[in-house]
Design a protein around this motif. Sequence first.
Motif, PDB file in Angstrom:
ATOM      1  N   GLU A 168       0.857  -1.200   0.000  1.00  0.00           N
ATOM      2  CA  GLU A 168       0.000   0.000   0.000  1.00  0.00           C
ATOM      3  C   GLU A 168       0.887   1.242   0.000  1.00  0.00           C
ATOM      4  N   ILE A 169       0.684   2.094  -0.994  1.00  0.00           N
ATOM      5  CA  ILE A 169       1.435   3.359  -1.081  1.00  0.00           C
ATOM      6  C   ILE A 169       0.524   4.467  -0.570  1.00  0.00           C
ATOM      7  N   GLY A 170       0.864   5.072   0.562  1.00  0.00           N
ATOM      8  CA  GLY A 170       0.007   6.082   1.194  1.00  0.00           C
ATOM      9  C   GLY A 170      -0.955   5.380   2.132  1.00  0.00           C
ATOM     10  N   VAL A 171      -0.693   5.458   3.425  1.00  0.00           N
ATOM     11  CA  VAL A 171      -1.469   4.665   4.390  1.00  0.00           C
ATOM     12  C   VAL A 171      -2.297   5.543   5.339  1.00  0.00           C
ATOM     13  N   HIS A 197      -8.014   2.595   8.905  1.00  0.00           N
ATOM     14  CA  HIS A 197      -9.035   2.900   7.892  1.00  0.00           C
ATOM     15  C   HIS A 197      -9.004   1.935   6.715  1.00  0.00           C
ATOM     16  N   VAL A 210       4.020   2.032   2.599  1.00  0.00           N
ATOM     17  CA  VAL A 210       4.985   3.117   2.373  1.00  0.00           C
ATOM     18  C   VAL A 210       4.285   4.438   2.665  1.00  0.00           C
ATOM     19  N   ASP A 211       4.867   5.271   3.512  1.00  0.00           N
ATOM     20  CA  ASP A 211       4.262   6.579   3.791  1.00  0.00           C
ATOM     21  C   ASP A 211       5.295   7.477   4.474  1.00  0.00           C
ATOM     22  N   PRO A 212       5.467   8.711   3.991  1.00  0.00           N
ATOM     23  CA  PRO A 212       6.422   9.607   4.664  1.00  0.00           C
ATOM     24  C   PRO A 212       5.847  10.223   5.941  1.00  0.00           C
ATOM     25  N   GLY A 213       4.561   9.967   6.220  1.00  0.00           N
ATOM     26  CA  GLY A 213       3.966  10.434   7.479  1.00  0.00           C
ATOM     27  C   GLY A 213       3.548  11.892   7.466  1.00  0.00           C
ATOM     28  N   LEU A 214       2.988  12.345   6.358  1.00  0.00           N
ATOM     29  CA  LEU A 214       2.595  13.755   6.268  1.00  0.00           C
ATOM     30  C   LEU A 214       1.266  14.047   6.953  1.00  0.00           C
ATOM     31  N   GLU A 215       0.400  13.031   7.047  1.00  0.00           N
ATOM     32  CA  GLU A 215      -0.956  13.306   7.542  1.00  0.00           C
ATOM     33  C   GLU A 215      -1.292  12.594   8.843  1.00  0.00           C
ATOM     34  N   MET A 261       8.859   6.612   4.197  1.00  0.00           N
ATOM     35  CA  MET A 261       9.524   7.391   3.144  1.00  0.00           C
ATOM     36  C   MET A 261       8.524   7.605   2.013  1.00  0.00           C
ATOM     37  N   THR A 262       8.886   8.468   1.065  1.00  0.00           N
ATOM     38  CA  THR A 262       7.994   8.671  -0.086  1.00  0.00           C
ATOM     39  C   THR A 262       8.091   7.450  -1.006  1.00  0.00           C
ATOM     40  N   GLY A 270      -1.181   7.444  -2.474  1.00  0.00           N
ATOM     41  CA  GLY A 270      -0.241   8.371  -1.829  1.00  0.00           C
ATOM     42  C   GLY A 270      -0.523   9.806  -2.218  1.00  0.00           C
ATOM     43  N   LEU A 271       0.434  10.443  -2.876  1.00  0.00           N
ATOM     44  CA  LEU A 271       0.248  11.831  -3.307  1.00  0.00           C
ATOM     45  C   LEU A 271      -0.634  11.845  -4.561  1.00  0.00           C
ATOM     46  N   HIS A 272      -1.777  12.564  -4.456  1.00  0.00           N
ATOM     47  CA  HIS A 272      -2.804  12.486  -5.503  1.00  0.00           C
ATOM     48  C   HIS A 272      -2.621  13.506  -6.627  1.00  0.00           C
TER      49      HIS A 272
HETATM   50  C1  LIG Z   1      -5.333   9.522   1.278  1.00  0.00           C
HETATM   51  S1  LIG Z   1      -4.122   9.131   2.466  1.00  0.00           S
HETATM   52  C2  LIG Z   1      -4.056   7.370   2.397  1.00  0.00           C
HETATM   53  C3  LIG Z   1      -5.310   6.706   2.870  1.00  0.00           C
HETATM   54  C4  LIG Z   1      -5.273   5.190   3.009  1.00  0.00           C
HETATM   55  N1  LIG Z   1      -4.670   4.528   1.881  1.00  0.00           N
HETATM   56  C5  LIG Z   1      -6.669   4.649   3.207  1.00  0.00           C
HETATM   57  O1  LIG Z   1      -7.163   3.910   2.339  1.00  0.00           O
HETATM   58  O2  LIG Z   1      -7.277   4.950   4.241  1.00  0.00           O
HETATM   59  C6  LIG Z   1      -2.672   9.652   1.644  1.00  0.00           C
HETATM   60  C7  LIG Z   1      -1.372   9.322   2.352  1.00  0.00           C
HETATM   61  O3  LIG Z   1      -0.335   9.446   1.386  1.00  0.00           O
HETATM   62  C8  LIG Z   1       0.820   9.889   2.022  1.00  0.00           C
HETATM   63  N2  LIG Z   1       1.727  10.474   1.029  1.00  0.00           N
HETATM   64  C9  LIG Z   1       1.827  11.761   0.625  1.00  0.00           C
HETATM   65  N3  LIG Z   1       2.811  11.886  -0.277  1.00  0.00           N
HETATM   66  C10 LIG Z   1       3.329  10.643  -0.469  1.00  0.00           C
HETATM   67  C11 LIG Z   1       4.370  10.115  -1.276  1.00  0.00           C
HETATM   68  N4  LIG Z   1       5.084  10.899  -2.099  1.00  0.00           N
HETATM   69  N5  LIG Z   1       4.633   8.789  -1.207  1.00  0.00           N
HETATM   70  C12 LIG Z   1       3.906   7.979  -0.396  1.00  0.00           C
HETATM   71  N6  LIG Z   1       2.912   8.422   0.399  1.00  0.00           N
HETATM   72  C13 LIG Z   1       2.625   9.735   0.362  1.00  0.00           C
HETATM   73  C14 LIG Z   1       0.328  10.882   3.061  1.00  0.00           C
HETATM   74  O4  LIG Z   1       1.274  11.014   4.103  1.00  0.00           O
HETATM   75  C15 LIG Z   1      -0.998  10.238   3.499  1.00  0.00           C
HETATM   76  O5  LIG Z   1      -0.811   9.495   4.674  1.00  0.00           O
END
Ligand SMILES: C[S@@+](CC[C@H](N)C(=O)[O-])C[C@H]1O[C@@H](n2cnc3c(N)ncnc32)[C@H](O)[C@@H]1O
Length: 253
Positions: A61-64, A69, A82-87, A97-98, A126-128
């Motif tokens: 999973e990229i972006g957690v 959830h 994988v997640d840099p922990g921004l949120e 990490m990204t 992850g980053l949308h």
């Molecule tokens: C929409 S949330 C993920 C939600 C989760 N997948 C779910 O289904 O509940 C987006 C996540 O992506 C992470 N994120 C932002 N930039 C990223 C990057 N370049 N690489 C990986 N993750 C990233 C953010 O830190 C955030 O936790």
Amino acid sequence: MGFLDNYRKYKKFFREGKRIVNDPFFTQAQIATRKELKKEPSRTEIINFFIKTLSGTKYLEIGVRNPDHNFNKIACENKYSVDPGLEFKENPATFKMTSDVFFGKLRSETLTIPSNIQFDVIFIDGLHTADQVEKDLQNSLQYLSKDGVIILHDCNPPTEFHQRECFNFKNSPAKHNWNGTTWKAYYKFRHEPSLYSACFDTDWGVAVLSRKQFPAFNALEKIENRYFGYDILQNNRTRHLNLLDFNVWKNKL
Ligand SMILES: C[S@@+](CC[C@H](N)C(=O)[O-])C[C@H]1O[C@@H](n2cnc3c(N)ncnc32)[C@H](O)[C@@H]1O
């Protein structure tokens, strides 16, 4: 500040507020949000369905964000995130990490997992932004098992405001709800002849891409939306995204 100044200030706030509350773009976007939130099944159920169908043993999973959830509800033998922990401050991701750094390290064999790993299901969330999602798709394809699937969240924005570029602009008619420009990367990859895809019309659009052709999955031949205009998406949504009802699709399998 005197009484008159205060009166003028609040009168201005009231007028501005009234204008926004009665603005049809705001009311329609809020109706669209409520409608989207009622749709079923969730991304989690769709991910679990594909893991089970493929007898998958490796999930990425990229972006957690908060794993309660989605990530913690995924049933798979080996799960990585994988997640840099921004949120989410706690950030319990496997790789903090990204996604770019993750794939770079995977390639240079500096992670705890083998560099020839093949994931059965990769969930990109992850980053949308279209640019980043394109990179995530390209990288993910290199680490996808032969029959594996890539699942992309947020591919069916219900209004142009949900697909705005700026995440931090919360005064939009879509308020804090944000799908970003993910759909543009998905639409672009729908033209890749070696891939088949469909987008399930639920949970903001759960798109699935694979080398294997699942029933009703297809690809697009001609680029009809060269500049990724929202109006063109809106007028061709079903065909351009290959929008399907998950329950109808599943029952036909
Ligand atoms: C929409 S949330 C993920 C939600 C989760 N997948 C779910 O289904 O509940 C987006 C996540 O992506 C992470 N994120 C932002 N930039 C990223 C990057 N370049 N690489 C990986 N993750 C990233 C953010 O830190 C955030 O936790």
